[in-house]
Design a protein around this motif. Structure first.
Motif, PDB file in Angstrom:
ATOM      1  N   SER A   7      -5.022 -23.753  99.026  1.00  0.00           N
ATOM      2  CA  SER A   7      -6.124 -23.798  98.071  1.00  0.00           C
ATOM      3  C   SER A   7      -5.631 -23.613  96.646  1.00  0.00           C
ATOM      4  CB  SER A   7      -7.134 -22.704  98.399  1.00  0.00           C
ATOM      5  OG  SER A   7      -6.496 -21.453  98.441  1.00  0.00           O
ATOM      6  N   ARG A   8      -6.481 -23.956  95.715  1.00  0.00           N
ATOM      7  CA  ARG A   8      -6.143 -23.825  94.302  1.00  0.00           C
ATOM      8  C   ARG A   8      -6.120 -22.356  93.900  1.00  0.00           C
ATOM      9  NH1 ARG A   8      -6.956 -28.609  91.169  1.00  0.00           N
ATOM     10  NH2 ARG A   8      -7.547 -30.333  92.494  1.00  0.00           N
ATOM     11  N   ARG A   9      -5.070 -21.971  93.191  1.00  0.00           N
ATOM     12  CA  ARG A   9      -4.916 -20.567  92.841  1.00  0.00           C
ATOM     13  C   ARG A   9      -5.987 -20.086  91.859  1.00  0.00           C
ATOM     14  NH1 ARG A   9      -0.083 -18.550  94.479  1.00  0.00           N
ATOM     15  NH2 ARG A   9       1.489 -20.025  95.187  1.00  0.00           N
ATOM     16  N   ASN A  10      -6.521 -20.972  91.054  1.00  0.00           N
ATOM     17  CA  ASN A  10      -7.477 -20.537  90.038  1.00  0.00           C
ATOM     18  C   ASN A  10      -8.893 -20.410  90.578  1.00  0.00           C
ATOM     19  OD1 ASN A  10      -7.437 -23.380  90.281  1.00  0.00           O
ATOM     20  ND2 ASN A  10      -8.487 -23.610  88.330  1.00  0.00           N
ATOM     21  N   TYR A  11      -9.071 -20.663  91.883  1.00  0.00           N
ATOM     22  CA  TYR A  11     -10.385 -20.458  92.490  1.00  0.00           C
ATOM     23  C   TYR A  11     -10.307 -19.219  93.374  1.00  0.00           C
ATOM     24  CZ  TYR A  11     -12.184 -24.980  90.984  1.00  0.00           C
ATOM     25  OH  TYR A  11     -12.616 -26.040  90.226  1.00  0.00           O
ATOM     26  N   ARG A  12     -10.747 -18.089  92.848  1.00  0.00           N
ATOM     27  CA  ARG A  12     -10.749 -16.850  93.614  1.00  0.00           C
ATOM     28  C   ARG A  12     -12.197 -16.407  93.780  1.00  0.00           C
ATOM     29  NH1 ARG A  12      -5.682 -15.000  94.125  1.00  0.00           N
ATOM     30  NH2 ARG A  12      -6.430 -12.985  94.830  1.00  0.00           N
ATOM     31  N   LYS A  13     -12.971 -17.263  94.386  1.00  0.00           N
ATOM     32  CA  LYS A  13     -14.406 -17.026  94.519  1.00  0.00           C
ATOM     33  C   LYS A  13     -14.866 -17.196  95.964  1.00  0.00           C
ATOM     34  CE  LYS A  13     -15.111 -18.761  89.829  1.00  0.00           C
ATOM     35  NZ  LYS A  13     -15.775 -19.774  88.971  1.00  0.00           N
ATOM     36  N   GLY A  14     -14.026 -16.813  96.914  1.00  0.00           N
ATOM     37  CA  GLY A  14     -14.411 -16.908  98.310  1.00  0.00           C
ATOM     38  C   GLY A  14     -14.056 -18.216  98.977  1.00  0.00           C
ATOM     39  N   LEU A  15     -13.177 -18.995  98.348  1.00  0.00           N
ATOM     40  CA  LEU A  15     -12.811 -20.292  98.915  1.00  0.00           C
ATOM     41  C   LEU A  15     -12.121 -20.147 100.268  1.00  0.00           C
ATOM     42  CD1 LEU A  15     -12.264 -23.337  98.867  1.00  0.00           C
ATOM     43  CD2 LEU A  15     -10.312 -22.886  97.364  1.00  0.00           C
ATOM     44  N   GLY A  16     -11.086 -19.295 100.327  1.00  0.00           N
ATOM     45  CA  GLY A  16     -10.381 -19.091 101.580  1.00  0.00           C
ATOM     46  C   GLY A  16     -11.292 -18.541 102.652  1.00  0.00           C
ATOM     47  N   THR A  17     -12.165 -17.625 102.270  1.00  0.00           N
ATOM     48  CA  THR A  17     -13.105 -17.044 103.222  1.00  0.00           C
ATOM     49  C   THR A  17     -14.038 -18.098 103.801  1.00  0.00           C
ATOM     50  OG1 THR A  17     -13.058 -14.872 102.163  1.00  0.00           O
ATOM     51  CG2 THR A  17     -15.004 -15.392 103.456  1.00  0.00           C
ATOM     52  N   ALA A  18     -14.529 -19.002 102.959  1.00  0.00           N
ATOM     53  CA  ALA A  18     -15.430 -20.060 103.432  1.00  0.00           C
ATOM     54  C   ALA A  18     -14.732 -20.950 104.452  1.00  0.00           C
ATOM     55  CB  ALA A  18     -15.929 -20.892 102.248  1.00  0.00           C
ATOM     56  N   LEU A  19     -13.466 -21.292 104.199  1.00  0.00           N
ATOM     57  CA  LEU A  19     -12.728 -22.156 105.118  1.00  0.00           C
ATOM     58  C   LEU A  19     -12.433 -21.446 106.442  1.00  0.00           C
ATOM     59  CD1 LEU A  19     -10.301 -23.762 102.534  1.00  0.00           C
ATOM     60  CD2 LEU A  19     -11.924 -25.024 103.952  1.00  0.00           C
ATOM     61  N   VAL A  20     -11.989 -20.190 106.377  1.00  0.00           N
ATOM     62  CA  VAL A  20     -11.683 -19.449 107.605  1.00  0.00           C
ATOM     63  C   VAL A  20     -12.953 -19.216 108.429  1.00  0.00           C
ATOM     64  CG1 VAL A  20     -10.897 -17.219 108.510  1.00  0.00           C
ATOM     65  CG2 VAL A  20      -9.587 -18.367 106.736  1.00  0.00           C
ATOM     66  N   THR A  21     -14.058 -18.938 107.760  1.00  0.00           N
ATOM     67  CA  THR A  21     -15.321 -18.740 108.477  1.00  0.00           C
ATOM     68  C   THR A  21     -15.704 -19.995 109.241  1.00  0.00           C
ATOM     69  OG1 THR A  21     -16.108 -17.146 106.830  1.00  0.00           O
ATOM     70  CG2 THR A  21     -17.764 -18.189 108.221  1.00  0.00           C
ATOM     71  N   GLN A  22     -15.589 -21.165 108.588  1.00  0.00           N
ATOM     72  CA  GLN A  22     -15.893 -22.429 109.256  1.00  0.00           C
ATOM     73  C   GLN A  22     -14.946 -22.648 110.436  1.00  0.00           C
ATOM     74  OE1 GLN A  22     -18.394 -24.806 108.687  1.00  0.00           O
ATOM     75  NE2 GLN A  22     -17.591 -25.635 110.600  1.00  0.00           N
ATOM     76  N   PHE A  23     -13.681 -22.340 110.242  1.00  0.00           N
ATOM     77  CA  PHE A  23     -12.675 -22.502 111.290  1.00  0.00           C
ATOM     78  C   PHE A  23     -13.024 -21.646 112.513  1.00  0.00           C
ATOM     79  CE2 PHE A  23      -8.790 -21.647 113.537  1.00  0.00           C
ATOM     80  CZ  PHE A  23      -8.031 -22.792 113.426  1.00  0.00           C
TER      81      PHE A  23
END
Length: 227
Positions: free
Chosen positions: A138-154
């Motif tokens: 993911s893009r480093r400048n997006y620290r707004k729950g991006l990784g969490t959204a992807l892992v939750t979907q996974f």
């Protein structure tokens, strides 16, 4: 806010950009971007399914892949949601090993280091699991729950398809704390072969253990990192 949706073939270049921003820091030129795009596409096509995260203006800013183990489900392991371009696979690997990508010197150095890290992945240590979380970038400048959204979907996908054990491979050079904060447990660890202080790590998420207690509310966790 991010919209998480299935990967489409036209997302390949953007996924290459995400791959770069998740793992590299040096400047890149057009030749470097071609390799990043090709690598991301081959990775995605080797996996059973991939999700991307998009911003409101439909920019792809992250992706996550899953690969099923045939011992868990031969039907799921044989089903791929991305079209396979076998010619592209062969062309990419041949071009890479013949050094035809003409990568810039700074990127070549960082990519070689990244490739050496991948070789630390030990199949015996990794072990068998129902579903492997192959990549989160993911893009480093997006620290707004991006990784969490992807892992939750996974994890929701894994739960819906009956998977019990999800595993991933990472190392101490990556943001491994991200997974510990989201309920993944360390099950294996091994020092790098180069004698450095770095370590390869395998994390596991046992879905069966949360069936009764309920899936953790990952959305409330705002930290976002890459694999």
């Amino acid at each position: 806010m991010f919209t998480v949706c299935p990967y489409k073939e036209e997302d390949a270049a953007a996924c290459g950009d995400c791959f770069y921003e998740g793992f590299f820091s040096c400047p890149v030129d057009q030749n470097d971007k071609i390799l990043l795009r090709d690598y991301a596409q081959v990775l995605i096509e080797k996996c059973n399914f991939t999700y991307v995260a998009e911003t409101e203006d439909h920019q792809v800013v992250g992706f996550i892949c899953g690969k099923y183990d045939k011992h868990f489900s031969k039907a799921l392991a044989a089903r791929y949601e991305a079209k396979k371009h076998y010619g592209c696979w062969c062309k990419m690997f041949l071009k890479f090993y013949l050094k035809r990508y003409k990568m810039s010197a700074p990127f070549q150095k960082q990519f070689d280091a990244f490739f050496r890290q991948l070789q630390e992945r030990d199949k015996e240590i990794f072990g068998k699991c129902d579903l492997e979380l192959v990549a989160l970038s993911s893009r480093r400048n997006y620290r707004k729950g991006l990784g969490t959204a992807l892992v939750t979907q996974f994890l929701n996908r894994a739960k819906a398809e009956g998977a019990d054990c999800v595993r991933l491979f990472t190392n101490t050079l990556a943001s491994w704390e991200f997974y510990e904060k989201r309920g993944f447990k360390k099950v294996a660890e091994k020092p790098f072969q180069d004698g450095s202080d770095n370590r390869s790590i395998v994390y596991e998420y046992r879905l069966r253990e949360v069936y009764e207690t309920g899936m953790p509310d990952l959305v409330k966790k705002e930290e976002e990192d890459g694999v």
